[in-house]
Scaffold this motif. Sequence first.
Motif, short mmCIF file in Angstrom:
data_model
loop_
_atom_site.label_atom_id
_atom_site.label_comp_id
_atom_site.label_asym_id
_atom_site.label_seq_id
_atom_site.Cartn_x
_atom_site.Cartn_y
_atom_site.Cartn_z
N PHE A 204 -1.44 -7.22 9.87
CA PHE A 204 -0.68 -6.80 8.69
C PHE A 204 -0.72 -5.28 8.51
O PHE A 204 0.19 -4.70 7.90
N THR B 47 2.38 -3.58 9.68
CA THR B 47 3.63 -4.10 9.15
C THR B 47 3.90 -3.53 7.77
O THR B 47 3.06 -2.81 7.19
N ASP B 48 5.07 -3.86 7.24
CA ASP B 48 5.43 -3.45 5.88
C ASP B 48 5.32 -4.62 4.91
O ASP B 48 6.09 -4.71 3.94
N ALA B 49 4.37 -5.52 5.15
CA ALA B 49 4.24 -6.73 4.35
C ALA B 49 3.91 -6.40 2.90
O ALA B 49 3.18 -5.44 2.61
N SER B 50 4.46 -7.19 2.00
CA SER B 50 4.16 -7.08 0.58
C SER B 50 3.55 -8.40 0.12
O SER B 50 3.65 -9.42 0.79
N ASP C 4 6.06 -11.17 -0.11
CA ASP C 4 6.77 -11.61 1.09
C ASP C 4 5.98 -11.20 2.33
O ASP C 4 6.27 -10.17 2.96
N THR C 5 4.98 -12.00 2.67
CA THR C 5 4.21 -11.71 3.88
C THR C 5 4.88 -12.29 5.12
O THR C 5 4.67 -11.79 6.23
N ALA D 102 7.51 -9.88 7.02
CA ALA D 102 7.02 -8.54 7.36
C ALA D 102 7.54 -8.09 8.71
O ALA D 102 7.66 -8.88 9.65
N ASN E 77 1.52 3.00 8.33
CA ASN E 77 0.57 2.83 7.24
C ASN E 77 -0.64 3.74 7.38
O ASN E 77 -1.29 4.08 6.39
N ASP F 169 0.98 -3.98 -1.96
CA ASP F 169 1.33 -3.46 -0.64
C ASP F 169 0.32 -4.00 0.37
O ASP F 169 -0.72 -3.39 0.62
N GLY G 236 0.55 -4.37 3.63
CA GLY G 236 0.43 -3.57 4.84
C GLY G 236 -0.49 -2.38 4.66
O GLY G 236 -1.39 -2.15 5.47
N SER H 37 -4.05 -3.58 3.95
CA SER H 37 -4.67 -4.08 5.18
C SER H 37 -5.12 -2.93 6.07
O SER H 37 -6.14 -3.03 6.75
#
Length: 325
Positions: free
Chosen positions: A59, A62-65, A68-69, A72, A79, A291, A293, A296
Amino acid sequence: MTIQATDSAPAKGRAPQASHHRGTKVRRQRVRAAWTFLAPMLVVLVMVAGWPLLRTIYFSFTDASLSDTAGAALIGFENYLVYDDGAWYGLLADPVWWRSVWNTVFFSVVSVSLEVVFGIIVALLLNAEFKGRMLVRAAVLIPWAIPTIVSAKMWAWMLNDQFGIINHMLMAIGIIDSPIAWTASASYSMWAVIMVDVWKTIPFVALLVLAALQMLPKDCYEAAEVDGIHPVRVFFRVTLPLITPALMVAVIFRMLDALRVFDVIYVLTSNATSTMTMSIYARQQLVEFQDVGYGSAASTLLFLIIALATVIYLYLGRRQLGVEQ
């Protein structure tokens, strides 16, 4: 005579080789048995800790939130650090992150150092012969037995600037003239947190040191007493080297806890920048800013810092023990 001598010589030469072979075979059997017993625990450890760690590392790229994982997208090292429009962005360019790193290191070094010093003193006192020693030993363990959240909340009430008993006592004896906001002031909050952590974890260090003191040979101290050697000199020349392995265990466990400290600081000072640690920073990014990403990435760096500190400490500790031996 000559023939007997030549026949016996190879037999004597083969005996050490056979003994060495048997010793090596036994050692291999013990290693296999150890891995057999450790295998179930290692499998559970990989399932419980390994998979979440790998997922956190994934993660971080990634740009995971938090909302919405699943959707991503991979963004590489953005990051961590990225150069865009003439400026650096990312975790490694965030001054708040570096402040949290410094706070964590400062908290860990100071608190663990104080815990070791006071833990040794308490252990030496508990190791002495006096009436009611068992009752005192049980009472000393009370701070360690209290859950961290409970003890932190208890101290938060006692350190309150309006109705806390700490301010009341200090004002009563004339040390301060007005109440101090111990957990809200940038000047005092870190030291207040360190005090609470030291109060709670001194019994842990004292217990390990006391166990080591109970196993020390008595003849060394009897010889030192006969020779008239000062007790302070006996402590630094005899006692301290002998309890060094126990101290190493205490320090490594406490350092690991201190580097990932969260609960006691969050309860006392919440998200205050003056006491924000790496764990609190990661939690803020993950939960409050949602956030995943970025949070993490902070968690991954925290893991790497703890792993590096552990490896360095174990390496230096083994070298020190090897020199002493």
